[in-house]
Write an enzyme that holds these catalytic residues in place. Structure first.
Site, PDB file in Angstrom:
ATOM      1  N   HIS A 115       2.123   7.351   8.153  1.00  0.00           N
ATOM      2  CA  HIS A 115       1.064   7.251   7.412  1.00  0.00           C
ATOM      3  C   HIS A 115       1.233   8.021   6.061  1.00  0.00           C
ATOM      4  O   HIS A 115       1.137   7.406   4.979  1.00  0.00           O
ATOM      5  CB  HIS A 115      -0.385   7.783   7.860  1.00  0.00           C
ATOM      6  CG  HIS A 115      -1.273   7.593   6.961  1.00  0.00           C
ATOM      7  ND1 HIS A 115      -2.328   6.787   7.095  1.00  0.00           N
ATOM      8  CD2 HIS A 115      -1.838   8.431   6.099  1.00  0.00           C
ATOM      9  CE1 HIS A 115      -3.551   7.043   6.300  1.00  0.00           C
ATOM     10  NE2 HIS A 115      -3.020   8.321   5.670  1.00  0.00           N
ATOM     11  N   GLU A 116       1.609   9.371   6.060  1.00  0.00           N
ATOM     12  CA  GLU A 116       1.753   9.989   4.722  1.00  0.00           C
ATOM     13  C   GLU A 116       3.005   9.499   3.798  1.00  0.00           C
ATOM     14  O   GLU A 116       3.085   9.302   2.712  1.00  0.00           O
ATOM     15  CB  GLU A 116       2.061  11.382   4.916  1.00  0.00           C
ATOM     16  CG  GLU A 116       0.700  12.098   5.830  1.00  0.00           C
ATOM     17  CD  GLU A 116      -0.719  12.109   4.843  1.00  0.00           C
ATOM     18  OE1 GLU A 116      -0.682  11.963   3.653  1.00  0.00           O
ATOM     19  OE2 GLU A 116      -1.630  12.228   5.573  1.00  0.00           O
ATOM     20  N   HIS A 119       2.332   6.474   1.968  1.00  0.00           N
ATOM     21  CA  HIS A 119       1.751   6.692   0.633  1.00  0.00           C
ATOM     22  C   HIS A 119       2.713   6.732  -0.701  1.00  0.00           C
ATOM     23  O   HIS A 119       2.683   6.349  -1.472  1.00  0.00           O
ATOM     24  CB  HIS A 119       1.034   8.061   0.184  1.00  0.00           C
ATOM     25  CG  HIS A 119      -0.422   7.951   1.344  1.00  0.00           C
ATOM     26  ND1 HIS A 119      -1.335   7.051   0.938  1.00  0.00           N
ATOM     27  CD2 HIS A 119      -1.084   8.733   2.088  1.00  0.00           C
ATOM     28  CE1 HIS A 119      -2.334   7.139   1.733  1.00  0.00           C
ATOM     29  NE2 HIS A 119      -2.197   8.160   2.577  1.00  0.00           N
ATOM     30  N   ASP A 125      -4.900   4.473   1.052  1.00  0.00           N
ATOM     31  CA  ASP A 125      -5.594   4.746   2.306  1.00  0.00           C
ATOM     32  C   ASP A 125      -6.577   3.467   2.405  1.00  0.00           C
ATOM     33  O   ASP A 125      -6.814   2.710   1.630  1.00  0.00           O
ATOM     34  CB  ASP A 125      -6.529   5.990   2.130  1.00  0.00           C
ATOM     35  CG  ASP A 125      -5.700   7.220   2.262  1.00  0.00           C
ATOM     36  OD1 ASP A 125      -5.080   7.185   3.382  1.00  0.00           O
ATOM     37  OD2 ASP A 125      -5.859   8.037   1.656  1.00  0.00           O
TER      38      ASP A 125
END
Ligand SMILES: [Zn+2]
Length: 189
Positions: A115-116, A119, A125
């Site tokens: 997920h990170e 980014h 998000d």
């Protein structure tokens, strides 16, 4: 003398507009020409280094336009104790990811990592509580361990990396708070 400039400008605008519409096909160049390396560094990742490698593999498998490899320090992976995991994107494909050790005991460390990194690869998000969506982060609850981007999420990354205009339009941003502490034991969904 000004005409060529204007023509070039209009061509650029037209290309950007087509890119925004998603109507440009990749037959203008071999797919390999669009592949961009995202060089990540796990030397500061401690116990999360292996998760970074797994996450990079997932992103490589799900996308066409990026190749994540340990070829440099465009993306530094760190870990910390408390304060929350976050991603600091300086530009598309560049920045740092910090994994909170404690958070990674509540949530899937691989999902947090993927997920990170998402980014850093340009995704915002999307806290919709859907475990099938990688960028829903902690909103999908601690029981959600899915580390895979959805087809749409992967396609968005490919789109961003595939066009210079999209790459340069990706702004620096810090993404925090994706993994909130569970309110109560019953608050799972
Ligand atoms: Zn996030």
């Amino acid at each position: 003398m000004r005409l060529p400039k204007v023509t070039r400008f209009l061509a650029t605008v037209a290309t950007a507009a087509l890119a925004a519409l998603g109507t440009v096909t990749v037959d203008v160049a071999p797919a390999s020409a669009a592949v961009r390396n995202v060089c990540y560094n796990t030397s500061q990742a401690g116990p999360f280094a292996s998760y970074a490698v797994q996450a990079a593999s997932i992103w490589n498998n799900r996308t066409n336009n990026i190749n994540m490899a340990q070829c440099g320090s465009n993306l530094m992976i760190y870990y910390t104790y408390g304060g929350g995991s976050y991603a600091q994107r300086t530009s598309l494909g560049n920045g740092r990811v910090v994994i909170d050790y404690y958070q990674a005991q509540q949530y899937s460390p691989l999902r947090i990592m993927t997920h990170e990194i998402g980014h850093i690869l340009g995704l915002p998000d999307n806290y919709n509580g859907n475990c099938a969506i990688l960028m829903s982060g902690g909103s999908a609850g601690t029981s959600c361990t899915n580390p895979y981007p959805s087809t749409a999420e992967a396609a968005r990354v490919d789109q961003l990396f595939g066009f210079a205009a999209a790459r340069s339009a990706t702004t620096p941003q810090v993404f925090t708070g994706s993994w909130p502490a569970p309110a109560t034991a019953g608050a799972q969904r």
